[in-house]
Design a protein around this motif. Structure first.
Motif, PDB file in Angstrom:
ATOM      1  N   ALA A 123       0.843  -1.192   0.000  1.00 22.37           N
ATOM      2  CA  ALA A 123       0.000   0.000   0.000  1.00 22.37           C
ATOM      3  C   ALA A 123       0.869   1.230   0.000  1.00 22.37           C
ATOM      4  O   ALA A 123       1.847   1.309   0.743  1.00 22.37           O
ATOM      5  CB  ALA A 123      -0.917   0.001   1.216  1.00 22.37           C
ATOM      6  N   ILE A 124       0.519   2.200  -0.843  1.00 17.68           N
ATOM      7  CA  ILE A 124       1.210   3.500  -0.836  1.00 17.68           C
ATOM      8  C   ILE A 124       0.198   4.506  -0.321  1.00 17.68           C
ATOM      9  O   ILE A 124      -0.839   4.734  -0.951  1.00 17.68           O
ATOM     10  CB  ILE A 124       1.708   3.879  -2.243  1.00 17.68           C
ATOM     11  N   ILE A 125       0.506   5.067   0.850  1.00 17.42           N
ATOM     12  CA  ILE A 125      -0.479   5.929   1.520  1.00 17.42           C
ATOM     13  C   ILE A 125       0.150   7.264   1.931  1.00 17.42           C
ATOM     14  O   ILE A 125       1.358   7.451   1.825  1.00 17.42           O
ATOM     15  CB  ILE A 125      -1.059   5.231   2.772  1.00 17.42           C
TER      16      ILE A 125
ATOM     17  N   ASP B 283      -5.104   9.710  -1.850  1.00 25.22           N
ATOM     18  CA  ASP B 283      -5.291   8.754  -0.747  1.00 25.22           C
ATOM     19  C   ASP B 283      -4.441   7.505  -0.894  1.00 25.22           C
ATOM     20  O   ASP B 283      -4.134   6.847   0.092  1.00 25.22           O
ATOM     21  CB  ASP B 283      -6.759   8.334  -0.640  1.00 25.22           C
ATOM     22  N   GLY B 284      -4.116   7.156  -2.134  1.00 22.58           N
ATOM     23  CA  GLY B 284      -3.197   6.049  -2.303  1.00 22.58           C
ATOM     24  C   GLY B 284      -3.736   4.863  -3.071  1.00 22.58           C
ATOM     25  O   GLY B 284      -4.873   4.870  -3.555  1.00 22.58           O
ATOM     26  N   LYS B 285      -2.892   3.863  -3.172  1.00 18.58           N
ATOM     27  CA  LYS B 285      -3.173   2.656  -3.954  1.00 18.58           C
ATOM     28  C   LYS B 285      -2.799   1.430  -3.141  1.00 18.58           C
ATOM     29  O   LYS B 285      -1.854   1.471  -2.338  1.00 18.58           O
ATOM     30  CB  LYS B 285      -2.317   2.662  -5.237  1.00 18.58           C
ATOM     31  N   ILE B 286      -3.500   0.335  -3.419  1.00 20.58           N
ATOM     32  CA  ILE B 286      -3.150  -0.948  -2.802  1.00 20.58           C
ATOM     33  C   ILE B 286      -2.973  -1.988  -3.904  1.00 20.58           C
ATOM     34  O   ILE B 286      -3.837  -2.100  -4.779  1.00 20.58           O
ATOM     35  CB  ILE B 286      -4.237  -1.404  -1.800  1.00 20.58           C
ATOM     36  N   PHE B 287      -1.864  -2.715  -3.847  1.00 17.46           N
ATOM     37  CA  PHE B 287      -1.580  -3.749  -4.842  1.00 17.46           C
ATOM     38  C   PHE B 287      -1.370  -5.086  -4.134  1.00 17.46           C
ATOM     39  O   PHE B 287      -0.597  -5.158  -3.172  1.00 17.46           O
ATOM     40  CB  PHE B 287      -0.322  -3.397  -5.630  1.00 17.46           C
ATOM     41  N   VAL B 288      -2.018  -6.134  -4.614  1.00 21.44           N
ATOM     42  CA  VAL B 288      -1.857  -7.474  -4.040  1.00 21.44           C
ATOM     43  C   VAL B 288      -1.141  -8.365  -5.046  1.00 21.44           C
ATOM     44  O   VAL B 288      -1.487  -8.368  -6.230  1.00 21.44           O
ATOM     45  CB  VAL B 288      -3.226  -8.093  -3.672  1.00 21.44           C
TER      46      VAL B 288
ATOM     47  N   ASP C 272      -1.983  -9.193  -8.695  1.00 23.41           N
ATOM     48  CA  ASP C 272      -3.269  -9.902  -8.705  1.00 23.41           C
ATOM     49  C   ASP C 272      -4.439  -8.922  -8.719  1.00 23.41           C
ATOM     50  O   ASP C 272      -5.401  -9.087  -9.472  1.00 23.41           O
ATOM     51  CB  ASP C 272      -3.402 -10.799  -7.468  1.00 23.41           C
ATOM     52  N   THR C 273      -4.384  -7.935  -7.826  1.00 26.92           N
ATOM     53  CA  THR C 273      -5.469  -6.950  -7.768  1.00 26.92           C
ATOM     54  C   THR C 273      -4.893  -5.590  -7.378  1.00 26.92           C
ATOM     55  O   THR C 273      -3.904  -5.506  -6.648  1.00 26.92           O
ATOM     56  CB  THR C 273      -6.542  -7.310  -6.714  1.00 26.92           C
ATOM     57  N   ALA C 274      -5.548  -4.545  -7.887  1.00 22.49           N
ATOM     58  CA  ALA C 274      -5.157  -3.168  -7.555  1.00 22.49           C
ATOM     59  C   ALA C 274      -6.398  -2.430  -7.059  1.00 22.49           C
ATOM     60  O   ALA C 274      -7.528  -2.723  -7.499  1.00 22.49           O
ATOM     61  CB  ALA C 274      -4.601  -2.474  -8.792  1.00 22.49           C
ATOM     62  N   LEU C 275      -6.205  -1.506  -6.133  1.00 20.02           N
ATOM     63  CA  LEU C 275      -7.320  -0.719  -5.585  1.00 20.02           C
ATOM     64  C   LEU C 275      -6.907   0.743  -5.499  1.00 20.02           C
ATOM     65  O   LEU C 275      -5.827   1.074  -5.002  1.00 20.02           O
ATOM     66  CB  LEU C 275      -7.677  -1.229  -4.177  1.00 20.02           C
ATOM     67  N   ARG C 276      -7.777   1.631  -6.003  1.00 22.68           N
ATOM     68  CA  ARG C 276      -7.593   3.083  -5.827  1.00 22.68           C
ATOM     69  C   ARG C 276      -8.397   3.464  -4.594  1.00 22.68           C
ATOM     70  O   ARG C 276      -9.640   3.380  -4.590  1.00 22.68           O
ATOM     71  CB  ARG C 276      -8.118   3.783  -7.077  1.00 22.68           C
TER      72      ARG C 276
END
Ligand SMILES: Nc1ncnc2c1ncn2[C@@H]1O[C@H](COP(=O)(O)OP(=O)(O)OP(=O)(O)O)[C@@H](O)[C@H]1O
Ligand SMILES: Nc1ncnc2c1ncn2[C@@H]1O[C@H](COP(=O)(O)OP(=O)(O)OP(=O)(O)O)[C@@H](O)[C@H]1O
Ligand SMILES: Nc1ncnc2c1ncn2[C@@H]1O[C@H](COP(=O)(O)OP(=O)(O)OP(=O)(O)O)[C@@H](O)[C@H]1O
Ligand SMILES: [Mg+2]
Ligand SMILES: [Mg+2]
Ligand SMILES: [Mg+2]
Lengths: 112, 112, 112
Positions: free
Chosen positions: A6-8, A88-93, C97-101
């Protein structure tokens, strides 16, 4: 095993850490970073002031968890870091093939 | 091609670097990080003193290697960084789709 | 969704950023790092002087993009960061696998 990255916003680190603790996360790695998203040339709020977005300070979190925990971890981070404002940022899995806990030699889900 | 990521105690960097050299690793990227593992609220030794573990300074290594070398690299890092005390660190292996050596244009295993 | 990771010479960051902008990249994360490649014990030029290569300062870029954009992004980085001298850097592509804004809740390609 999954890695949630996560980049926050830096000021959200404490709240996110608490939210992760509440969903049972037992390890986090944090790196200082800088970045920008879609607002290049526009403005983003940082410490109460508006900046034209080139690179702004961000914090990068990495949390490695069992597959079954990944979605809850994503939701915990998103819930705690959302302000509703740009940046707010991004989350990558992504997928981790193998994990090792150095002290004990435990592997994969047992290593986390 | 695999990426071996290790989060270790900073004072172990030199020993780990030597161990990696001995197994033929030809490239390493190092980043300063901070983190915690399972001992949140307990103590971890850092520079000879005990700290209640919140975030402690760690070093993150990234080493990209041919598949056949990944296990030896993990063992080299684990062997050199193990102290037997809490906080020794974690190693995560993941898959790289493609690698490129910018100067020569070589790809994948040849690029490493 | 792909993650393109590049370790480049710090003085090339601006040129690479421009090249990425030109191929339509809308987000970049940058971390300070240090590293070495194959020239351990040999010399690499840094700020006009020659250094025996142990760890030299590098910059690590991470750019998450739709699959269809990944190759163009790799080419843009390689084109802008190549000097023809040793130490130009490496590019690694892996799968997300997955990305979230976080602000909007958008997922995967829509999140980038
Ligand atoms: N595609 C991407 N690849 C790598 N890092 C990214 C990407 N997009 C964003 N980031 C990182 O996340 C940080 C926050 O991004 P940000 O939240 O501004 O994304 P955004 O798409 O512009 O969304 P918003 O419109 O809500 O601002 C950036 O500063 C950058 O470090
Ligand atoms: N699940 C995890 N996800 C991401 N980073 C982690 C995780 N677990 C540990 N780390 C990173 O590795 C560092 C060292 O972890 P540590 O060795 O304390 O793990 P541990 O499970 O608590 O094992 P030990 O009981 O031997 O201390 C942490 O400070 C953190 O940066
Ligand atoms: N196998 C690798 N794994 C992880 N990081 C690497 C690897 N190889 C190189 N790097 C990172 O990329 C940086 C630049 O590498 P470099 O361009 O010197 O590679 P090289 O193979 O020695 O190519 P050249 O002969 O052109 O110098 C290093 O300082 C290091 O941070
Ligand atoms: Mg933005
Ligand atoms: Mg621990
Ligand atoms: Mg080199």
């Amino acid at each position: 095993v999954k890695k949630v990255e996560a980049i926050i916003k830096p000021f959200k680190l404490d709240e996110v850490k608490e939210a992760l603790h509440e969903v049972g996360v037992s390890g986090i790695t944090v790196t200082e970073a800088k970045g920008f998203g879609r607002q290049k040339g526009h403005t983003e709020l940082y410490r109460g002031a508006e900046y034209v977005v080139d690179f702004l300070p961000k914090v990068k979190l990495e949390i490695v968890v069992p597959d079954a925990q990944a979605e809850r971890v994503v939701e915990a981070i998103a819930g705690a870091s959302q302000t509703g404002r740009i940046g707010d940022g991004k989350i990558f899995v992504s997928t981790i093939d193998t994990a090792l806990r150095i002290r004990t030699g435990e592997k994969d889900e047992a290593a986390i």
